[in-house]
Scaffold this active site. Structure first.
Site, PDB file in Angstrom:
ATOM      1  N   CYS A 100      34.529  85.416  45.356  1.00  0.00           N
ATOM      2  CA  CYS A 100      33.761  86.472  46.396  1.00  0.00           C
ATOM      3  C   CYS A 100      33.947  87.792  46.458  1.00  0.00           C
ATOM      4  O   CYS A 100      35.137  88.159  46.454  1.00  0.00           O
ATOM      5  CB  CYS A 100      33.819  85.812  48.177  1.00  0.00           C
ATOM      6  SG  CYS A 100      33.127  86.726  49.204  1.00  0.00           S
ATOM      7  N   CYS A 104      28.268  91.555  49.919  1.00  0.00           N
ATOM      8  CA  CYS A 104      26.937  91.302  50.549  1.00  0.00           C
ATOM      9  C   CYS A 104      26.888  91.141  51.917  1.00  0.00           C
ATOM     10  O   CYS A 104      25.657  91.309  52.528  1.00  0.00           O
ATOM     11  CB  CYS A 104      26.612  89.791  49.905  1.00  0.00           C
ATOM     12  SG  CYS A 104      27.511  89.538  48.332  1.00  0.00           S
ATOM     13  N   THR A 191      34.775  88.932  56.159  1.00  0.00           N
ATOM     14  CA  THR A 191      34.827  89.051  54.742  1.00  0.00           C
ATOM     15  C   THR A 191      34.871  90.629  54.218  1.00  0.00           C
ATOM     16  O   THR A 191      33.785  91.344  54.622  1.00  0.00           O
ATOM     17  CB  THR A 191      33.608  88.316  54.043  1.00  0.00           C
ATOM     18  OG1 THR A 191      33.398  86.938  54.298  1.00  0.00           O
ATOM     19  CG2 THR A 191      33.476  88.601  52.562  1.00  0.00           C
ATOM     20  N   GLU A 258      39.086  86.812  54.014  1.00  0.00           N
ATOM     21  CA  GLU A 258      39.053  87.130  55.106  1.00  0.00           C
ATOM     22  C   GLU A 258      39.927  87.566  56.312  1.00  0.00           C
ATOM     23  O   GLU A 258      40.877  87.075  56.192  1.00  0.00           O
ATOM     24  CB  GLU A 258      38.277  85.754  55.629  1.00  0.00           C
ATOM     25  CG  GLU A 258      36.676  85.469  55.287  1.00  0.00           C
ATOM     26  CD  GLU A 258      36.683  85.360  53.711  1.00  0.00           C
ATOM     27  OE1 GLU A 258      37.803  84.920  53.181  1.00  0.00           O
ATOM     28  OE2 GLU A 258      35.379  85.138  53.446  1.00  0.00           O
ATOM     29  N   HIS A 293      21.109  86.346  53.928  1.00  0.00           N
ATOM     30  CA  HIS A 293      22.651  85.776  53.495  1.00  0.00           C
ATOM     31  C   HIS A 293      22.544  84.359  52.927  1.00  0.00           C
ATOM     32  O   HIS A 293      23.481  83.930  52.035  1.00  0.00           O
ATOM     33  CB  HIS A 293      23.546  86.007  54.516  1.00  0.00           C
ATOM     34  CG  HIS A 293      25.148  86.163  53.898  1.00  0.00           C
ATOM     35  ND1 HIS A 293      25.515  87.571  53.209  1.00  0.00           N
ATOM     36  CD2 HIS A 293      26.064  85.447  53.890  1.00  0.00           C
ATOM     37  CE1 HIS A 293      26.756  87.278  52.826  1.00  0.00           C
ATOM     38  NE2 HIS A 293      27.092  86.275  53.200  1.00  0.00           N
ATOM     39  N   TYR A 297      23.785  82.578  48.553  1.00  0.00           N
ATOM     40  CA  TYR A 297      24.698  81.653  48.072  1.00  0.00           C
ATOM     41  C   TYR A 297      24.067  81.012  46.586  1.00  0.00           C
ATOM     42  O   TYR A 297      25.088  80.599  45.789  1.00  0.00           O
ATOM     43  CB  TYR A 297      24.879  80.612  49.007  1.00  0.00           C
ATOM     44  CG  TYR A 297      26.120  80.831  49.932  1.00  0.00           C
ATOM     45  CD1 TYR A 297      26.037  82.328  50.621  1.00  0.00           C
ATOM     46  CD2 TYR A 297      27.158  80.130  50.373  1.00  0.00           C
ATOM     47  CE1 TYR A 297      26.899  82.644  51.583  1.00  0.00           C
ATOM     48  CE2 TYR A 297      28.078  80.704  51.197  1.00  0.00           C
ATOM     49  CZ  TYR A 297      28.057  81.766  51.913  1.00  0.00           C
ATOM     50  OH  TYR A 297      29.146  82.364  52.823  1.00  0.00           O
ATOM     51  N   CYS A 300      25.838  83.809  44.217  1.00  0.00           N
ATOM     52  CA  CYS A 300      27.388  84.074  44.105  1.00  0.00           C
ATOM     53  C   CYS A 300      27.904  82.729  43.652  1.00  0.00           C
ATOM     54  O   CYS A 300      28.864  82.798  42.912  1.00  0.00           O
ATOM     55  CB  CYS A 300      27.790  84.947  45.302  1.00  0.00           C
ATOM     56  SG  CYS A 300      27.969  83.623  46.861  1.00  0.00           S
ATOM     57  N   GLU A 444      34.655  77.572  53.058  1.00  0.00           N
ATOM     58  CA  GLU A 444      33.777  78.747  52.719  1.00  0.00           C
ATOM     59  C   GLU A 444      32.243  78.452  52.427  1.00  0.00           C
ATOM     60  O   GLU A 444      31.394  78.927  53.024  1.00  0.00           O
ATOM     61  CB  GLU A 444      34.268  79.864  52.105  1.00  0.00           C
ATOM     62  CG  GLU A 444      33.889  81.338  52.118  1.00  0.00           C
ATOM     63  CD  GLU A 444      32.552  81.406  51.462  1.00  0.00           C
ATOM     64  OE1 GLU A 444      31.869  82.267  52.237  1.00  0.00           O
ATOM     65  OE2 GLU A 444      32.013  80.848  50.538  1.00  0.00           O
TER      66      GLU A 444
END
Ligand code: SF4
Length: 495
Positions: A100, A104, A191, A258, A293, A297, A300, A444
């Protein structure tokens, strides 16, 4: 200086006085701490690739505010093409880092705030949008790393923010001053916050009219007085302190570093406040953020899975199983699962539409479907990787055994498979697979951008079962046939 270099990013972090704790201890310099450095190195890639000519079109764009070239991570989506390029950027960065890259959340928080401030001003006569545009101009000009902060601790899940025994379970305004407000509370699972320049704090839920103190959206410098970061534990994180191959992804870390970020009575000046009491817009704000968001996914995790599939395919060569038809089929299944979510993310972006402020939103049904599939496909891809790499993922000796002069050669001897590859290489790739399919990574994928049920609620609401029933009724009972065809006719029975 609209495009920072990686070194400028790192040096700019050094200049901040961030209050952070790792393993219960105060960190003197986040840049120099081995638990945080891999996550900083990951974000540095987002800065680096913006300077690579080959990636310029994906990593950078033109600001609609100034006409200057800016990083795509500070951009307000101006078209469906912008949304598609964002997903392409995420896949590229996922392929480059295998983890990650954190920026974003801030990007989607920027876009959500841009959109909602326009709508609040139009309805309420406030001036948040112009204020936010001034802030956005600074973010773009300085190419800031922003962390969006949405998720409150939430306390008792059956109670609203205003009903909590501890009113700080959701970030709230505790004092109003002529020149700003004081906020208190915390955001969890944050994050990238610990290595960000600024935190964009947004409400994490819809609110009722009597919960105005919780309706606060604002920007807070990461080193503002009263901001405290408490770094989260990850599976196998103490290996970062040991060094060596056991870390798994030693250069870039696992997921987004995180942290829990606490706002311990933090003063926010008026120029950094973008929503202050307007409760009826909070649900839309959260929805905007989550929808963008969720589509991410597919990009990423697609890039991350490319690396994992590569490591798994390499493992089959190391083991000498790569020509087996069943092995090939399992690799094909991993590819299929991965491309399915990527295709949905591209589709959600290509079908994007304009919001009232003129920026572009992804198609929500597809965006939610992307994230729902991620909660399954990442696990399934990991399962297939475990299947193909073998049980040694859970039992292989550690780096220290390899280094031990008495037993190192024994470890190598009995972990050598295809002699074209070394045992060290097998263990290194095994460690990568182990770490990138471990608990932290999976959880996650499950809960990032909202837990699976959150997507299912949206999907059911958007699907409109009544309209689908009407479609079925029309197909079965319609009278719109071409006259004269020898159709069998409808079956009589209960209406
Ligand atoms: Fe970006 Fe993916 Fe990390 Fe979210 S999980 S911040 S979309 S890389």
């Amino acid at each position: 200086m609209a495009l920072k270099t990686p070194l400028e990013y790192v040096e700019s972090l050094r200049a901040l006085n961030i209050r952070a704790y790792v393993g219960g201890e105060r960190v003197d310099s986040i840049v120099d701490h081995p638990a945080i450095a891999p996550h900083i190195n990951t974000v540095a890639k987002t800065y680096e690739l913006a300077h690579v000519e080959e990636h310029r079109d994906v990593m950078t764009t033109i600001s609609h505010l100034t006409g200057e070239r800016i990083h795509r991570y500070t951009h307000i989506f101006q078209s469906a093409d912008d949304l598609v390029k964002k997903i392409q950027m995420l896949r590229l960065l996922g392929q480059t880092t295998g983890t990650c890259f954190q920026r974003c959340v801030g990007l989607d928080a920027l876009n959500a705030t841009y959109a909602i401030t326009f709508e609040v001003d139009a309805a309420e006569g406030t001036d948040y949008h112009e204020r936010f545009k001034r802030y956005l101009g600074r973010v773009q000009a300085e190419d800031l790393m922003l962390a969006g902060a949405m998720t409150d601790p939430k306390g008792h899940r059956a109670q609203k923010p205003s009903e909590q025994a501890d009113p700080d379970q959701f970030v709230r305004v505790v004092e109003r001053r002529p020149d700003g407000v004081v906020i208190r509370g915390a955001k969890l699972h944050n994050t990238g916050g610990i290595n960000a320049h600024e935190i964009l704090v947004l409400p994490g839920t819809g609110l009722t009219a009597d919960e105005g103190d919780y309706a606060i959206a604002c920007a807070v410098p990461a080193d503002a007085e009263g901001v405290v970061f408490i770094f989260g534990r990850q599976s196998n994180d103490s290996r970062k302190l040991e060094g060596g191959c056991d870390i798994g992804n030693p250069r870039f870390g696992v997921v987004g570093g995180e942290a829990m970020v606490v706002f311990d009575d933090v003063f926010v000046p008026t120029e950094n406040i973008f929503l202050n009491g307007e409760t009826r817009y909070c649900g839309t704000l959260v929805n905007y953020f989550a929808t963008w968001h969720r589509a991410n996914y597919g990009g990423c995790k697609g890039g991350n899975a490319d690396v994992l599939i590569g490591a798994t395919a390499k493992m089959t060569r190391i083991l000498g199983t790569e020509r087996n038809a069943i092995v090939k089929d399992k690799l094909t299944e991993m590819i299929h699962l991965n491309e399915t979510t990527y295709a949905s993310a591209i589709g959600a972006s290509a079908m994007g539409y304009a919001l009232p402020c003129g920026s572009f939103m992804v198609e929500p049904m597809m965006a939610n479907t992307v994230k729902q599939n991620i909660t399954r496909n990442v696990y399934q891809i990991g399962r297939l990787s475990h299947d193909l790499a073998g049980g040694f993922l859970a039992t292989m000796p550690d780096q220290k055994a390899l280094e031990n002069l008495e037993i190192g050669d024994l470890v190598r001897k009995y972990h050598t498979a295809n002699p074209d590859y070394t045992a060290d290489e097998r263990i290194r790739y095994g460690r990568y697979i182990e770490n990138m399919t471990s608990t932290t990574t999976m959880v996650e994928a499950m809960h990032g951008a909202g837990s699976p049920q959150a997507q299912r609620i949206v999907m059911l609401a958007l699907a409109s079962l009544d309209s689908k029933i009407a479609l079925a009724d029309q197909v079965l009972n319609g009278t719109d046939d071409v006259p004269g065809l020898p159709l069998p006719g409808s079956v009589s029975g209960p209406a």
